[in-house]
Write a protein that holds these residues in place. Structure first.
Motif, PDB file in Angstrom:
ATOM      1  N   ASP A 111       0.802  -1.218   0.000  1.00 32.09           N
ATOM      2  CA  ASP A 111       0.000   0.000   0.000  1.00 32.09           C
ATOM      3  C   ASP A 111       0.839   1.274   0.000  1.00 32.09           C
ATOM      4  N   GLN A 112       2.171   1.116  -0.045  1.00 32.40           N
ATOM      5  CA  GLN A 112       3.073   2.232  -0.265  1.00 32.40           C
ATOM      6  C   GLN A 112       4.144   1.790  -1.265  1.00 32.40           C
ATOM      7  N   ASP A 113       4.784   2.748  -1.915  1.00 31.67           N
ATOM      8  CA  ASP A 113       5.929   2.396  -2.745  1.00 31.67           C
ATOM      9  C   ASP A 113       6.975   1.710  -1.869  1.00 31.67           C
ATOM     10  N   CYS A 114       7.500   0.594  -2.331  1.00 33.61           N
ATOM     11  CA  CYS A 114       8.448  -0.176  -1.511  1.00 33.61           C
ATOM     12  C   CYS A 114       9.261  -1.107  -2.403  1.00 33.61           C
ATOM     13  N   PRO A 115      10.541  -1.319  -2.093  1.00 37.13           N
ATOM     14  CA  PRO A 115      11.311  -2.318  -2.837  1.00 37.13           C
ATOM     15  C   PRO A 115      10.836  -3.732  -2.508  1.00 37.13           C
ATOM     16  N   VAL A 116      10.659  -4.542  -3.532  1.00 35.87           N
ATOM     17  CA  VAL A 116      10.275  -5.950  -3.360  1.00 35.87           C
ATOM     18  C   VAL A 116      11.044  -6.771  -4.390  1.00 35.87           C
ATOM     19  N   ASN A 117      11.672  -7.837  -3.938  1.00 39.17           N
ATOM     20  CA  ASN A 117      12.434  -8.715  -4.831  1.00 39.17           C
ATOM     21  C   ASN A 117      12.396 -10.115  -4.232  1.00 39.17           C
ATOM     22  N   LEU A 118      11.351 -10.858  -4.562  1.00 40.15           N
ATOM     23  CA  LEU A 118      11.136 -12.187  -3.994  1.00 40.15           C
ATOM     24  C   LEU A 118      11.817 -13.250  -4.836  1.00 40.15           C
ATOM     25  N   THR A 119      12.276 -14.312  -4.171  1.00 42.26           N
ATOM     26  CA  THR A 119      12.800 -15.459  -4.901  1.00 42.26           C
ATOM     27  C   THR A 119      12.697 -16.699  -4.035  1.00 42.26           C
ATOM     28  N   SER A 134      27.895 -28.555  -1.759  1.00 44.77           N
ATOM     29  CA  SER A 134      26.987 -29.711  -1.766  1.00 44.77           C
ATOM     30  C   SER A 134      25.790 -29.498  -2.679  1.00 44.77           C
ATOM     31  N   GLY A 135      25.485 -28.264  -3.005  1.00 42.92           N
ATOM     32  CA  GLY A 135      24.370 -27.971  -3.897  1.00 42.92           C
ATOM     33  C   GLY A 135      24.531 -26.602  -4.523  1.00 42.92           C
ATOM     34  N   VAL A 136      23.702 -26.312  -5.525  1.00 37.34           N
ATOM     35  CA  VAL A 136      23.763 -25.025  -6.214  1.00 37.34           C
ATOM     36  C   VAL A 136      22.389 -24.368  -6.165  1.00 37.34           C
ATOM     37  N   VAL A 137      22.388 -23.081  -5.860  1.00 37.11           N
ATOM     38  CA  VAL A 137      21.169 -22.276  -5.857  1.00 37.11           C
ATOM     39  C   VAL A 137      21.057 -21.563  -7.199  1.00 37.11           C
ATOM     40  N   LEU A 138      19.870 -21.619  -7.794  1.00 35.87           N
ATOM     41  CA  LEU A 138      19.575 -20.893  -9.036  1.00 35.87           C
ATOM     42  C   LEU A 138      18.321 -20.072  -8.764  1.00 35.87           C
ATOM     43  N   ALA A 139      18.506 -18.863  -8.237  1.00 35.92           N
ATOM     44  CA  ALA A 139      17.416 -18.053  -7.711  1.00 35.92           C
ATOM     45  C   ALA A 139      17.046 -16.946  -8.691  1.00 35.92           C
ATOM     46  N   THR A 140      15.917 -17.118  -9.395  1.00 36.16           N
ATOM     47  CA  THR A 140      15.454 -16.096 -10.329  1.00 36.16           C
ATOM     48  C   THR A 140      14.937 -14.885  -9.556  1.00 36.16           C
ATOM     49  N   GLN A 141      15.245 -13.679 -10.074  1.00 36.20           N
ATOM     50  CA  GLN A 141      14.916 -12.460  -9.329  1.00 36.20           C
ATOM     51  C   GLN A 141      15.214 -11.241 -10.188  1.00 36.20           C
ATOM     52  N   TYR A 142      15.047 -10.056  -9.572  1.00 36.19           N
ATOM     53  CA  TYR A 142      15.541  -8.830 -10.183  1.00 36.19           C
ATOM     54  C   TYR A 142      17.045  -8.752  -9.955  1.00 36.19           C
ATOM     55  N   PRO A 143      17.754  -7.950 -10.772  1.00 36.70           N
ATOM     56  CA  PRO A 143      19.200  -7.820 -10.558  1.00 36.70           C
ATOM     57  C   PRO A 143      19.531  -7.357  -9.150  1.00 36.70           C
ATOM     58  N   PHE A 144      20.542  -7.938  -8.613  1.00 32.96           N
ATOM     59  CA  PHE A 144      21.050  -7.761  -7.261  1.00 32.96           C
ATOM     60  C   PHE A 144      21.278  -6.281  -6.934  1.00 32.96           C
ATOM     61  N   ASP A 145      20.757  -5.846  -5.781  1.00 34.37           N
ATOM     62  CA  ASP A 145      20.923  -4.480  -5.300  1.00 34.37           C
ATOM     63  C   ASP A 145      20.423  -3.453  -6.311  1.00 34.37           C
ATOM     64  N   ILE A 182      19.065 -13.998 -12.601  1.00 38.19           N
ATOM     65  CA  ILE A 182      19.193 -15.193 -11.773  1.00 38.19           C
ATOM     66  C   ILE A 182      20.460 -15.057 -10.933  1.00 38.19           C
ATOM     67  N   HIS A 183      20.367 -15.454  -9.673  1.00 37.84           N
ATOM     68  CA  HIS A 183      21.551 -15.449  -8.813  1.00 37.84           C
ATOM     69  C   HIS A 183      22.026 -16.893  -8.666  1.00 37.84           C
ATOM     70  N   VAL A 184      23.287 -17.108  -8.981  1.00 38.94           N
ATOM     71  CA  VAL A 184      23.891 -18.440  -8.924  1.00 38.94           C
ATOM     72  C   VAL A 184      24.829 -18.491  -7.718  1.00 38.94           C
ATOM     73  N   TYR A 185      24.546 -19.433  -6.821  1.00 39.63           N
ATOM     74  CA  TYR A 185      25.366 -19.596  -5.616  1.00 39.63           C
ATOM     75  C   TYR A 185      25.748 -21.063  -5.485  1.00 39.63           C
ATOM     76  N   THR A 186      27.037 -21.332  -5.429  1.00 41.72           N
ATOM     77  CA  THR A 186      27.521 -22.715  -5.436  1.00 41.72           C
ATOM     78  C   THR A 186      27.734 -23.276  -4.026  1.00 41.72           C
ATOM     79  N   GLY A 187      27.034 -22.716  -3.048  1.00 43.07           N
ATOM     80  CA  GLY A 187      27.115 -23.264  -1.686  1.00 43.07           C
ATOM     81  C   GLY A 187      28.479 -23.104  -1.056  1.00 43.07           C
ATOM     82  N   ASN A 188      29.143 -21.986  -1.358  1.00 46.38           N
ATOM     83  CA  ASN A 188      30.523 -21.779  -0.907  1.00 46.38           C
ATOM     84  C   ASN A 188      30.670 -21.802   0.612  1.00 46.38           C
ATOM     85  N   HIS A 189      29.607 -21.447   1.326  1.00 43.81           N
ATOM     86  CA  HIS A 189      29.696 -21.310   2.786  1.00 43.81           C
ATOM     87  C   HIS A 189      28.835 -22.334   3.527  1.00 43.81           C
ATOM     88  N   LEU A 190      28.561 -23.464   2.888  1.00 43.51           N
ATOM     89  CA  LEU A 190      27.847 -24.547   3.564  1.00 43.51           C
ATOM     90  C   LEU A 190      28.852 -25.331   4.407  1.00 43.51           C
TER      91      LEU A 190
END
Length: 346
Positions: free
Chosen positions: A163-171, A304-315, A282-290
């Motif tokens: 109900d107000q202008d706000c940043p939203v970037n769900l994934t 151990s796994g890879v994240v493929l998170a579709t979204q708006y560009p980072f920041d 898409i944000h690609v994360y190879t689980g570097n800190h698991l």
């Protein structure tokens, strides 16, 4: 968007539901974080769970690596936990040093969402985030719809309104290991192809510099299928964050939800996952800190796994001025939707 009183009510105890299709495929979802916690494929060699997760709900509530969760309000980091909008400066909660990651200290992945299940192949999660939640303006209503189709697609659809202008970037932050979550094969042994001509370089804190760099003649070129680990740590951009932990921007011609934007292949080629999405990046994360993370069948370790998170560009907050179509500001009282489809071939 109109939510009922039941949907507005946040229950204390997470619920777990299973969706099944006519092919024998099964996914398990949790109202804790509107999370995708298991994906079980009926292979000829036996059933295989191909996503990482916690051994039980108690452990799921304690883990801090976002297994399968819906993250928000804003995925990835917001520098110094502040942003300016319409002449106002907003101070957010910080949970990665001075920065706000995935929506702040008490982000959506830690919430118990309301859930309805229309049938055995669909589940709908809803959440209301109040004005000022983690420092963000406006009351935000979110709906995440999961569907398991009979042709072995998992479809995740997002719908939200503030109900107000706000940043939203769900994934969705699912870690995939197509060899099986109990396998010793790593993210680096998977094959990845993405129709992504740009990636976003970052500094040592994992914050984007604002540049959109062409992948041509870099180790970030996945426009042709290649092993994820082939060029591991071969450049300063990877070395700064311990591997791949970067946003890639898709070719706009393929982000209609129908074209394949990315394909992940298992180490021995017996399982493939095609992704179709209306998200621009898409944000690609190879689980570097698991590091020593308690999993379903074993303790997970880095890669151990890879994240493929579709979204708006980072920041997008910090650098939206250069790429206005990719700004992440949701305008007041406007309903936004996006969708990502995961097609499993086995």
């Amino acid at each position: 968007m109109q939510f009922t009183k039941q949907q507005r009510h946040t229950l204390r105890t997470p619920k777990v539901v299973a969706l099944t299709n006519k092919q024998g495929m099964k996914i398990i979802l949790s109202s804790l974080g509107a999370s995708w916690v298991s994906c079980i494929l009926p292979l000829a060699s036996g059933k295989r769970d191909i996503i990482l997760g916690s051994p039980n709900m108690a452990a799921q509530m304690e883990q801090r690596v976002y297994f399968g969760a819906t993250v928000g309000r804003v995925a990835n980091r917001i520098a110094n936990s502040t942003f300016e909008l319409d002449g106002h400066t907003y101070q957010l909660t910080h949970n990665q040093g001075a920065h706000c990651q995935h929506g702040g200290r008490d982000n959506f992945s830690y919430r118990v969402w309301a859930i309805t299940q229309p049938d055995q192949q669909q589940a709908i999660f809803t959440l209301v985030s109040s004005d000022g939640d983690q420092g963000f303006p406006g009351e935000l209503k979110v709906e995440v719809h999961y569907e398991l189709t009979d042709d072995n697609q998992v479809v995740i659809s997002y719908r939200y309104q503030c109900d107000q202008d706000c940043p939203v970037n769900l994934t969705n932050y699912t870690y995939f290991n197509l060899a099986g979550e109990d396998s010793d094969r790593t993210a680096f042994e998977h094959d990845l192809q993405m129709h992504a001509p740009y990636f976003l370089p970052q500094n040592h804190e994992g914050l984007p510099t604002g540049e959109w760099r062409e992948v041509t003649d870099t180790y970030f070129d996945f426009r042709q299928s290649k092993r994820i680990g082939r060029d591991y740590l071969q450049d300063e951009d990877q070395q700064a964050v311990g591997g791949y932990d970067h946003t890639f921007v898709f070719d706009g011609a393929v982000t209609d939800g129908q074209h394949i934007v990315a394909t992940l292949g298992s180490p021995n080629g017996d399982v493939h996952m095609h992704m179709m999405s209306t998200s621009p990046a898409i944000h690609v994360y190879t689980g570097n800190h698991l590091v020593s993370v308690l999993g379903k069948s074993k303790t997970y370790t880095p890669f151990s796994g890879v994240v493929l998170a579709t979204q708006y560009p980072f920041d997008g907050l910090g650098h939206a001025e250069a790429h206005e179509p990719h700004a992440i500001i949701a305008k007041a009282n406007h309903i936004y939707t996006n969708q990502t489809r995961y097609q499993f071939i086995f």
